[in-house]
Motif scaffolding. Structure first.
Motif, PDB file in Angstrom:
ATOM      1  N   LYS A 108       0.831  -1.207   0.000  1.00  0.00           N
ATOM      2  CA  LYS A 108       0.000   0.000   0.000  1.00  0.00           C
ATOM      3  C   LYS A 108       0.864   1.256   0.000  1.00  0.00           C
ATOM      4  O   LYS A 108       0.384   2.347  -0.314  1.00  0.00           O
ATOM      5  N   VAL A 109       2.139   1.087   0.394  1.00  0.00           N
ATOM      6  CA  VAL A 109       3.010   2.253   0.523  1.00  0.00           C
ATOM      7  C   VAL A 109       3.098   3.025  -0.792  1.00  0.00           C
ATOM      8  O   VAL A 109       3.065   4.256  -0.809  1.00  0.00           O
ATOM      9  N   ALA A 110       3.161   2.292  -1.913  1.00  0.00           N
ATOM     10  CA  ALA A 110       3.282   2.953  -3.207  1.00  0.00           C
ATOM     11  C   ALA A 110       2.072   3.838  -3.477  1.00  0.00           C
ATOM     12  O   ALA A 110       2.205   4.971  -3.951  1.00  0.00           O
ATOM     13  N   ALA A 111       0.880   3.334  -3.146  1.00  0.00           N
ATOM     14  CA  ALA A 111      -0.343   4.116  -3.356  1.00  0.00           C
ATOM     15  C   ALA A 111      -0.345   5.347  -2.461  1.00  0.00           C
ATOM     16  O   ALA A 111      -0.686   6.454  -2.899  1.00  0.00           O
TER      17      ALA A 111
ATOM     18  N   GLU B 259      -0.461  -2.955  -5.195  1.00  0.00           N
ATOM     19  CA  GLU B 259       0.508  -2.263  -6.056  1.00  0.00           C
ATOM     20  C   GLU B 259      -0.181  -1.637  -7.247  1.00  0.00           C
ATOM     21  O   GLU B 259       0.255  -0.637  -7.792  1.00  0.00           O
ATOM     22  N   LEU B 260      -1.272  -2.283  -7.696  1.00  0.00           N
ATOM     23  CA  LEU B 260      -1.928  -1.854  -8.922  1.00  0.00           C
ATOM     24  C   LEU B 260      -2.608  -0.501  -8.765  1.00  0.00           C
ATOM     25  O   LEU B 260      -2.934   0.140  -9.759  1.00  0.00           O
ATOM     26  N   VAL B 261      -2.833  -0.053  -7.532  1.00  0.00           N
ATOM     27  CA  VAL B 261      -3.478   1.243  -7.331  1.00  0.00           C
ATOM     28  C   VAL B 261      -2.615   2.328  -7.967  1.00  0.00           C
ATOM     29  O   VAL B 261      -3.079   3.108  -8.806  1.00  0.00           O
ATOM     30  N   ALA B 262      -1.350   2.351  -7.564  1.00  0.00           N
ATOM     31  CA  ALA B 262      -0.440   3.346  -8.130  1.00  0.00           C
ATOM     32  C   ALA B 262      -0.157   3.031  -9.601  1.00  0.00           C
ATOM     33  O   ALA B 262      -0.070   3.938 -10.431  1.00  0.00           O
ATOM     34  N   ASP B 263      -0.043   1.731  -9.891  1.00  0.00           N
ATOM     35  CA  ASP B 263       0.244   1.304 -11.264  1.00  0.00           C
ATOM     36  C   ASP B 263      -0.792   1.814 -12.260  1.00  0.00           C
ATOM     37  O   ASP B 263      -0.458   2.249 -13.355  1.00  0.00           O
ATOM     38  N   ALA B 264      -2.064   1.738 -11.848  1.00  0.00           N
ATOM     39  CA  ALA B 264      -3.141   2.150 -12.741  1.00  0.00           C
ATOM     40  C   ALA B 264      -2.987   3.617 -13.119  1.00  0.00           C
ATOM     41  O   ALA B 264      -3.123   3.986 -14.290  1.00  0.00           O
ATOM     42  N   PHE B 265      -2.675   4.454 -12.123  1.00  0.00           N
ATOM     43  CA  PHE B 265      -2.465   5.882 -12.400  1.00  0.00           C
ATOM     44  C   PHE B 265      -1.348   6.080 -13.399  1.00  0.00           C
ATOM     45  O   PHE B 265      -1.461   6.860 -14.346  1.00  0.00           O
ATOM     46  N   ILE B 266      -0.254   5.370 -13.145  1.00  0.00           N
ATOM     47  CA  ILE B 266       0.942   5.582 -13.970  1.00  0.00           C
ATOM     48  C   ILE B 266       0.652   5.172 -15.407  1.00  0.00           C
ATOM     49  O   ILE B 266       1.008   5.882 -16.353  1.00  0.00           O
TER      50      ILE B 266
ATOM     51  N   ALA C  13      -8.408   2.376 -10.282  1.00  0.00           N
ATOM     52  CA  ALA C  13      -7.350   2.083  -9.312  1.00  0.00           C
ATOM     53  C   ALA C  13      -7.931   1.354  -8.101  1.00  0.00           C
ATOM     54  O   ALA C  13      -7.363   0.375  -7.618  1.00  0.00           O
ATOM     55  N   SER C  14      -9.093   1.820  -7.629  1.00  0.00           N
ATOM     56  CA  SER C  14      -9.691   1.182  -6.455  1.00  0.00           C
ATOM     57  C   SER C  14     -10.105  -0.250  -6.755  1.00  0.00           C
ATOM     58  O   SER C  14      -9.964  -1.133  -5.913  1.00  0.00           O
ATOM     59  N   SER C  15     -10.621  -0.484  -7.983  1.00  0.00           N
ATOM     60  CA  SER C  15     -11.038  -1.847  -8.323  1.00  0.00           C
ATOM     61  C   SER C  15      -9.833  -2.761  -8.479  1.00  0.00           C
ATOM     62  O   SER C  15      -9.829  -3.887  -7.994  1.00  0.00           O
TER      63      SER C  15
ATOM     64  N   ASP D 141      -4.040   3.263 -23.717  1.00  0.00           N
ATOM     65  CA  ASP D 141      -4.377   2.092 -22.908  1.00  0.00           C
ATOM     66  C   ASP D 141      -5.746   2.261 -22.286  1.00  0.00           C
ATOM     67  O   ASP D 141      -6.096   3.362 -21.835  1.00  0.00           O
ATOM     68  N   TYR D 142      -6.494   1.206 -22.219  1.00  0.00           N
ATOM     69  CA  TYR D 142      -7.814   1.134 -21.575  1.00  0.00           C
ATOM     70  C   TYR D 142      -8.902   1.885 -22.348  1.00  0.00           C
ATOM     71  O   TYR D 142     -10.074   1.790 -22.019  1.00  0.00           O
TER      72      TYR D 142
END
Lengths: 83, 757
Positions: free
Chosen positions: B470-473, B635-642, B626-628, B590-591
């Motif tokens: 969660k730290v990355a988020a 990790e994917l929370v921050a990843d999604a933003f990036i 990101a929340s989903s 993407d997306y």
């Protein structure tokens, strides 16, 4: 002199006279060797004053004062000259 | 000869060396399962005699002090011996603690099963100048006794040979109470059971006389009849008297086989006691614990070991330019800790493997979508999860080390006072703290807790702690907040750690008052002597965890990876997005147009009250995404933003461009911090929670995170709502407390009514 286990001072020892309480807790105390006649030595209190640590039957046991209050102890006479 | 395998059960007190003996006997053949219906580990393995080639099955029963139904472990052990009927029971005895260990022996001997004693740790006793005469003990107990050293593998073959010999005989139960004041009553009770054709009549008769809970639940009529043999005073005293008689008999008859000087407790100060003087010292206990905790996390997660980089020691990144191993051991920020190095190594290797596969596939002309799908399954799914494994194991290793050495029992001893107020015992503190590292080992660690309710509460709140992923988020959102309102990003990060523990305590109290109400479980715990860690056992433990985790990763997580790949690469009309172009002939972002984006836009109204739903413009749907995705891995929370912003530098402007408020940002952060954890953690929770609790637990996570982030959003965006929220919180707690008092009172009345009958 008879006291309950929770009121002993650190370093005091004695012999168990009676175990009160009911049900599971009492059963547990018996199973762990707190039966009449067993010798206990009050080793220390936890930093916040509770639980306490005692030595009995050659091992260390910790229990809360809430549980220790069920155990009646006959205090050992303080030996005057060393041992 | 019948070809049914001979089954040996190992029974004994905790810390008697039973598990060490099991490991020495079974080696690599051991496997860990669960006892049916409960989360207690079941260890089984095969023993093979190197000389004769003889084999037998060995089952390691849980470590217990007695056969009374105080813990699930005790019920499991007694049911196993009585129902599954092993051919022979090896009772492992810690020779340094003969009295208490033999107490359970006197109970096992009451069953009609061949028993053999393994007298362990005699070497330690000899160092103290004492010895035990095995033959003398064997004669007075009436069963074979073998001195062994489980640790040094001494006499193990002799032990098994003797056990197998005993296993071919049959034995009738015998009780030391036959010499005491209840001998006639016990004999009568035993006859009653025997006439009914009950197996193990002596054992059941004595338990019935004790008014034992399990016995009462399973054969109420028999217990009633047998209890009628006792008068009222005897009914009350039976348990105390028999426990007393057992111990007296042990002291009088068995302990005499121990020779040598015995010193009194007051004079005896073992090395362990000396260590304990410091470890549980009134002033030092807490600082020592905090330092140990810090070191564990530092060794697992730090990318600037011992803060050498911050102190100004210059570093250059190692393996600079290498695509897989750049910065393996150190970067310009500092030296990596051992956990990070192993994680880098694993990620480097898996990265290289996937890189090679990808190159290979492309060069033989595999279509892009197939490479994409495989990449999402193997690389983004399986390998990414394997990437967490080193740090999970690292943390597991340190906590096991403290557990096995005996220190964790002291931690429980020191902190019990604080946790009792919330209705938990001091032991629950340990898994919660592990939650700051990773929820997976933390949830597994709740096995050490005594009751199902305590376990459920602890597993639930573990999800609130800010774990490594969660730290990355937190860092990403803290960066945006810092840019928006100028708060200190590090301070925001730190306060998220606090939010976790405060929320955990509050929710434990609420649960204790409402759905998980129970009397504070008693705390009567042995403080075992400190001992050196057994590296081999630790290794076996780690290996078990690895297998477990990989199994989980390779099923649930791969399935999730496939789903996400499909949803993010196809439009609702099943067109493959990377093959599409926009009106200018450029490939789509993407997306763009994906099922996933559509779903996110559809569910974004759910987050409207929290300030990060469809009230946002532009790339606002990325917060829903990101929340989903966070439900799969945090990790994917921050990843999604990036990914959506097209680079880490663009995240800030993208998020701010959606017009999000300060309250919305904070609500987003807290929602992701406290909601349903990652897939791996949910799978672990499913395995560790009592049956049927998973759905309530998921509901609990969703509800708590939603309500808490809603409150945060309202307070930060509309300060006046404090006037409603504070009274609401107070009201919730007051109602819960009144409900609790009401329920307690009702229970007390019911109890009084029962007693009056």
């Amino acid at each position: 002199m008879i006291k309950t286990l929770d009121t002993l001072a650190v370093g005091e020892s004695g012999t168990i006279v009676k175990v009160h309480g009911e049900g599971r807790v009492r059963r547990r105390l018996f199973d762990m060797g707190l039966t009449p006649g067993a010798e206990v030595y009050f080793r220390k209190k936890a930093p916040f004053g509770d639980p306490i640590e005692i030595t009995l039957r050659g091992y260390e046991l910790s229990l809360r004062k809430d549980e220790a209050v069920n155990v009646e102890i006959e205090l050992a006479e303080v030996k005057k000259n060393g041992r | 000869m019948d070809d049914k395998k001979i089954v040996i059960a190992l029974a004994g007190n905790p810390n008697s060396g039973k598990t060490t003996l099991f490991n020495s006997l079974t080696g690599a053949t051991a496997y860990v399962g669960n006892w049916p219906g409960v989360t207690v580990e079941k260890r089984q393995g095969t023993y093979r005699n190197k000389k004769t080639g003889e084999t037998c099955e060995v089952v390691d029963l849980p470590g217990i002090y007695s056969l009374s139904p105080y813990t699930p472990e005790e019920v499991i052990s007694r049911d196993f011996i009585l129902e599954e009927k092993p051919d022979v029971v090896i009772n492992v005895i810690d020779a340094t603690n003969l009295e208490r260990n033999l107490y359970m022996t006197t109970q096992i001997l009451e069953m009609d099963v061949p028993v053999i004693l393994a007298l362990n740790m005699t070497d330690v006793l000899e160092k103290e100048g004492q010895s035990i005469d095995a033959d003398e003990l064997s004669a007075s107990l009436g069963c074979p006794v073998v001195s062994v050293s489980a640790l040094h593998r001494r006499n193990l073959d002799i032990l098994i040979t003797a056990a197998l010999r005993a296993g071919r005989t049959s034995r009738r139960g015998y009780t030391v109470l036959e010499n005491g004041k209840y001998k006639e009553i016990i004999a009568k009770a035993r006859d009653i059971y025997e006439h009914r054709g009950v197996e193990n009549p002596l054992y059941h008769a004595i338990k019935a006389l004790e008014n034992d809970e399990v016995e009462l639940a399973r054969r109420p009529e028999d217990v009633k009849e047998v209890r009628a043999l006792l008068n009222n005073k005897e009914k009350e005293d039976f348990e105390a008297d028999t426990a007393d008689e057992r111990y007296k008999y042990i002291t009088g008859n068995y302990v005499k086989s121990r020779h040598g000087q015995k010193v009194s407790a007051a004079e005896k100060l073992t090395p362990s006691d000396k260590v304990d003087r410091i470890m549980t010292n009134r002033f030092l206990a807490i600082p020592i614990f905090l330092i140990a905790l810090f070191l564990m996390f530092h060794l697992t997660f730090a990318e600037d070991f011992l803060y050498l980089g911050k102190m100004g020691v210059p570093f250059s990144t190692c393996f600079e330019g290498n695509p897989y191993f750049e910065g393996l051991f150190w970067t310009e920020n500092g030296i990596n800790s051992i956990g990070v190095i192993i994680a880098n190594l694993v990620n480097g290797i898996t990265g290289w493997i996937w890189g090679s596969i990808e190159n290979g596939l492309t060069s033989i002309g595999t279509p892009d979508w197939a490479v994409g799908l495989l990449g999402s399954v193997i690389n983004d799914g399986f390998f990414a999860v394997i990437g967490f494994l080193p740090q999970i194991l690292c943390l597991f290793f340190f906590f096991s080390l403290l557990e096995d050495s005996g220190y964790m029992a002291r931690v429980a001893f020191v902190f019990d006072r604080i946790f009792r107020r919330a209705g938990l015992s001091g032991r629950a503190f340990i898994p919660m703290l592990m939650g700051y590292g990773c929820g997976v080992p933390a949830m597994v660690n709740t096995r050490t807790l005594n009751t199902d309710k305590e376990r459920t509460q602890t597993i639930r709140v573990i999800a609130f702690f800010c774990c490594g992923a969660k730290v990355a988020a937190v860092a990403a959102v803290a960066g945006v907040l810092a840019a928006k309102v100028g708060w200190n990003a590090e301070l925001i990060g730190l306060s998220m750690y606090l939010v976790g523990i405060i929320l955990a305590v509050a929710m434990v109290i609420l649960m204790h008052w409402t759905t998980q109400r129970e009397k504070v479980p008693p705390f009567i715990m042995e403080l075992p002597a400190y001992h050196k860690p057994q590296w081999k056992a630790l290794g076996i433990h780690m290996w078990d965890k690895t297998k477990d985790f990989v199994k989980k990763a390779s099923t649930v997580i791969i399935l999730a990876a496939v789903l996400i790949w499909v949803f993010s690469n196809f439009t609702p009309t099943w067109q493959y997005i990377p093959s599409l172009v926009d009106e200018f002939g450029e490939p789509l972002a993407d997306y763009e147009g994906s099922i996933l984006k559509n779903i996110c836009q559809m569910i974004s109204p759910v987050f409207f009250p929290l300030g990060f739903g469809n009230n946002l413009s532009g790339a606002g749907w990325s917060l829903t995404l990101a929340s989903s995705l966070g439900l799969v891995a945090k990790e994917l929370v921050a990843d999604a933003f990036i990914t959506i912003a097209g680079g880490a530098d663009a995240v800030e402007s993208m998020v701010l461009g959606t017009g999000i408020t300060t309250g919305g940002l904070l609500a987003f952060l807290i929602f992701n911090l406290t909601t349903v954890p990652c897939f791996a953690a949910v799978a672990t929770a499913k395995a560790e929670l009592p049956k049927g609790q998973l759905k309530w637990t998921i509901l609990f996570w969703l509800g708590t995170s939603y309500v808490v982030s809603l409150m945060v959003r309202l307070v930060f965006d509309y300060v006046w709502t404090l006037a409603i929220i504070i009274p609401a919180i107070v009201a919730i707690f007051v109602c819960a407390y009144l409900w609790y008092r009401h329920a307690c009172k009702k229970e007390e009345l019911a109890k009084l009514a029962r007693e009056a009958n």
